[in-house]
Scaffold this active site. Structure first.
Site, short mmCIF file in Angstrom:
data_model
loop_
_atom_site.label_atom_id
_atom_site.label_comp_id
_atom_site.label_asym_id
_atom_site.label_seq_id
_atom_site.Cartn_x
_atom_site.Cartn_y
_atom_site.Cartn_z
N HIS A 34 57.01 44.06 79.86
CA HIS A 34 58.07 44.41 78.92
C HIS A 34 57.68 44.08 77.48
O HIS A 34 56.70 43.38 77.22
CB HIS A 34 59.38 43.70 79.29
CG HIS A 34 59.38 42.21 79.09
ND1 HIS A 34 59.43 41.62 77.85
CD2 HIS A 34 59.35 41.19 80.00
CE1 HIS A 34 59.44 40.31 77.98
NE2 HIS A 34 59.38 40.02 79.26
N SER A 100 55.47 48.87 74.24
CA SER A 100 55.45 48.22 72.93
C SER A 100 54.51 47.01 72.97
O SER A 100 53.33 47.17 73.26
CB SER A 100 56.88 47.84 72.55
OG SER A 100 56.99 47.52 71.19
#
Length: 273
Positions: A34, A100
């Protein structure tokens, strides 16, 4: 923090990992890294569709449930934890996905892993030098008015703090999280030269998926930068999801799912979705 070359020296005893087992005969194992200042559940709209895959999502220190040490707030350290976790679990036939900051974490981990464990790497809006061109927009996200910051925080971390009922408790958690995020963002800037360089070492099939309207990175420049300078081993396929934002799996869910189906089941990626 001390850097490790031997994965056996990395302590993963406190690493929290979300696991969703395959409901059918397992095709492969998906491991998801994540991004910055989120809880792993922000990816649930997609991971709940992965009924044919074992799915793992480590929770990085600072984003986890059971506390952390400030010295652990490091994307490089997250990469070490990811690699050590995969080796410790003896996972194979892996589809590694990073979003990301998590994309840079995956790239760093690949430099430590036995490369044969991972079949393909999916980079979703990856952190790179290109993000520096949006530095002030990223920085401004810390300066939103209190009500807006609280609304965003609740939307992102409702699953983590499902037991909170009063506003004072939410404000306390937001204050702690903001302090963590500022420390981590400073460490991201410090470690970015190392993280950026690791993309150049990738030899496995890599799929780059970008969002057309990403506020945190210049999409066209990122696309060009990765294709021309970072991954030049003819192992990169890249795509842009139209009318999507940084979390393209939430802003353009159906288009994102089509792109992921092409990657997972057909090893291909169209230029746009």
């Amino acid at each position: 923090m001390k850097r490790f070359s031997d994965l056996n020296q990395i302590d993963i005893s406190k690493l929290e990992v979300f696991f969703q087992p395959a409901k059918k005969t397992k095709k492969q194992t998906v491991v998801f890294a994540h991004g910055f200042s989120v809880f792993h559940s922000y990816f649930q709209s997609f991971y709940k569709t992965l009924t044919d895959y074992d799915y793992y999502a480590p929770l990085w220190p600072g984003h986890n449930v059971n506390g952390f040490d400030y010295k652990e707030l490091s994307p490089i350290h997250y990469g070490e934890l990811l690699a050590a976790f995969i080796e410790n679990k003896d996972l194979e036939n892996i589809v590694l996905i990073g979003h990301s900051m998590g994309a840079a974490v995956c790239s760093y981990a690949m430099n430590l892993l036995n490369a044969k464990r991972v079949e393909k790497l999916i980079l979703l809006a990856p952190l790179s030098y290109c993000n520096l061109l949006r530095y002030f927009k990223i920085k401004s996200s810390f300066k939103k008015d209190k009500a807006e910051r609280m609304a965003n925080f609740k939307a992102m971390f409702q699953t983590k703090f499902s037991n909170l009922t009063d506003e004072n408790s939410w404000e306390n958690e937001l204050s702690k999280h903001s302090k963590m995020a500022k420390k981590l963002s400073n460490n991201i800037l410090k470690e970015l030269p190392v993280l950026n360089k690791t993309y150049k070492n990738l030899k496995l099939p890599v799929f780059l998926v970008l969002a057309q309207n990403d506020l945190f990175m210049p999409t066209k420049l990122t696309l060009s930068y990765f294709n021309k300078y970072l991954i030049k081993n003819n192992n990169l396929q890249s795509s842009v999801i139209l009318n999507s934002e940084h979390q393209m799996f939430n802003s353009k869910y159906e288009s994102f799912c089509k792109a992921m189906d092409d990657i997972l089941n057909h090893n291909k990626l169209s230029k746009i979705y």
